[in-house]
Design a protein around this motif. Structure first.
Motif, short mmCIF file in Angstrom:
data_model
loop_
_atom_site.label_atom_id
_atom_site.label_comp_id
_atom_site.label_asym_id
_atom_site.label_seq_id
_atom_site.Cartn_x
_atom_site.Cartn_y
_atom_site.Cartn_z
N VAL A 14 0.89 -1.26 -0.15
CA VAL A 14 -0.04 -0.01 0.03
C VAL A 14 0.89 1.21 -0.16
O VAL A 14 0.77 2.07 -0.96
N ARG A 17 2.77 1.64 -3.51
CA ARG A 17 1.72 2.17 -4.63
C ARG A 17 1.70 3.71 -3.99
O ARG A 17 1.76 4.45 -5.32
N ARG A 18 1.76 4.14 -2.97
CA ARG A 18 1.49 5.65 -2.67
C ARG A 18 2.88 6.35 -3.02
O ARG A 18 2.80 7.44 -3.67
N LYS A 148 -1.34 -1.36 -8.98
CA LYS A 148 -2.69 -0.80 -9.64
C LYS A 148 -3.46 -0.08 -8.47
O LYS A 148 -3.48 -0.61 -7.24
N THR A 149 -3.73 1.22 -8.38
CA THR A 149 -4.08 1.99 -7.15
C THR A 149 -5.45 2.26 -7.19
O THR A 149 -6.26 1.90 -8.16
N GLU A 150 -5.90 2.53 -5.71
CA GLU A 150 -7.22 2.92 -5.56
C GLU A 150 -7.15 4.55 -5.31
O GLU A 150 -6.11 4.78 -5.54
N PRO A 151 -8.32 4.98 -5.23
CA PRO A 151 -8.45 6.49 -5.17
C PRO A 151 -7.68 6.91 -4.19
O PRO A 151 -6.86 8.03 -4.09
N ASP A 153 -4.85 5.73 -2.93
CA ASP A 153 -3.39 5.59 -2.86
C ASP A 153 -2.91 6.89 -4.11
O ASP A 153 -1.78 7.15 -3.92
N ARG A 154 -4.01 7.34 -4.73
CA ARG A 154 -3.30 8.49 -5.65
C ARG A 154 -3.68 9.84 -4.97
O ARG A 154 -3.26 10.67 -5.74
#
Length: 382
Positions: A14, A17-18, A148-151, A153-154
């Motif tokens: 996690v 990705r961030r 592959k990110t979630e909102p 993470d972005r």
């Protein structure tokens, strides 16, 4: 690449990705800012380096286009370092190989067919790097599902930005400081005349090519060190140091023998056969520099290992050591001994850097061992 490798080794996907998301945003802002500032200062930079007037216009065009294309370089290096941090070092190589071949083809097309001269060479380089960056981006998100990110993470996260800058700024300063020393050496060489400029330029092209394996070993150690730091395995870092040193020693001996036997032949790739003085100076530079490649190899291995463990400030001070050495050579050795002094500029810098890096690595390794024991993590020797 370093925090991504560390989080990958710790299986903290996690946060990893961030880090990737924040680094892409930072790179976009910083690369555009660097491109604008350096493009505006292009003429000032060349004049500060005492670039001879008869090559000033061509140098200005090449440098300006290269500076405008800084975002392409930025993103290729960022994306390829992320891919390597995830354990895939082959794919960035294939993209780079493709980019190099494309660059050669475009060089021939832009220079010989379109007649764009030096500007054509720069355009070909920037375009090739940009395409490599795009390929890395597409591959990275298609290949690695863990990216592959979630909102969430972005989101732009200030704490991760600070951590990236904490690691990245000292590394950036290290390369900048090292570059300042190189510019000083180039400036001192420029004052010796266009023949020395031609010899130095040709020799540097060849040297940069033959030192690529040493740089690659260093980058491999940065990723390897970061992953094993994240996994709490400092003993494996030491094993990596020994393996990298063995490979480096074999390569240094082989390339030293090759250069002492064929330096003049390599010089003919860039220099006309009738320019015997320039060929001799190019060969002299290569003979001296490759004789000290062991110092360069140890510099790459130790510096990148220290960086991979997150101690980037220590690595930065090795850059200061290099700069001091090159400045001293530029101010003292070159005026006294001319091109001979230029030839010893880099070896002297490598020696100064290693005098700092060896005790620095011992300090870092001992701290890593204490941290692992303190945190109760298991150290694996497999």
């Amino acid at each position: 690449g370093i925090p991504v490798a560390q989080k990958f080794g710790a299986r903290d996907y996690v946060t990893m990705r961030r880090y990737v998301s924040v680094s892409l945003k930072l790179a976009a802002v910083m690369s555009v800012a660097v491109a604008i500032v350096t493009s505006l200062l292009c003429g000032f930079i060349l004049r500060s380096m005492r670039t001879p007037e008869n090559i000033f216009e061509g140098a200005y065009l090449y440098l300006l286009i290269t500076f405008i294309g800084v975002p392409c370089t930025f993103f290729y290096n960022l994306l390829s370092s992320i891919i390597r941090a995830l354990g895939d070092s082959k794919t960035p190589f294939w993209f780079l190989l493709f980019s190099t071949i494309l660059n050669i083809v475009l060089d021939l097309f832009c220079i010989l067919t379109l007649g764009w001269g030096v500007a054509g060479a720069a355009i070909a380089t920037v375009f090739s790097q940009g395409l490599s960056a795009l390929l890395c981006y597409i591959y990275m998100y298609r290949k690695f599902d863990i990216l592959k990110t979630e909102p969430a993470d972005r989101r732009f996260r200030g704490d991760l930005v600070r951590q990236l800058l904490y690691i990245g700024i000292p590394m950036g300063l290290q390369f900048s400081i090292t570059a300042i020393g190189s510019i000083m050496l180039q400036s001192a060489n420029n004052a010796l005349g266009t023949a020395c400029v031609a010899a130095f330029t040709a020799a540097m092209r060849i040297k940069m090519f033959v030192m690529c394996p040493l740089d690659s070993l260093g980058m491999a150690m940065a990723t390897y060190s970061g992953q094993n730091y994240g996994a709490g395995k400092p003993d494996r870092i030491w094993m990596g140091i020994k393996s990298a040193t063995l490979m480096m020693t074999v390569y240094v001996i082989a390339i030293g023998v090759l250069m002492w036997g064929l330096a003049e032949k390599f010089a003919l790739l860039f220099i006309s056969p009738d320019e015997t003085e320039i060929i001799d100076d190019t060969a002299l530079f290569l003979h001296i520099n490759t004789s000290f490649f062991f110092l360069l190899g140890m510099l790459s291995i130790l510096r990148y290992t220290i960086q991979g463990a997150g101690y980037t400030r220590l690595a930065m001070f090795s850059g200061v050591s290099e700069m001091v050495a090159r400045v001293l050579v530029s101010l003292i050795a070159v005026p006294l001994w001319g091109f001979w002094g230029v030839c010893f500029g880099d070896p002297t810098a490598w020696l100064f850097a290693n005098l700092f890096l060896v005790p620095a690595f011992i300090y870092v390794y001992r701290r890593l061992q204490r941290i692992v024991v303190k945190e109760g993590r298991v150290v694996a020797n497999s």
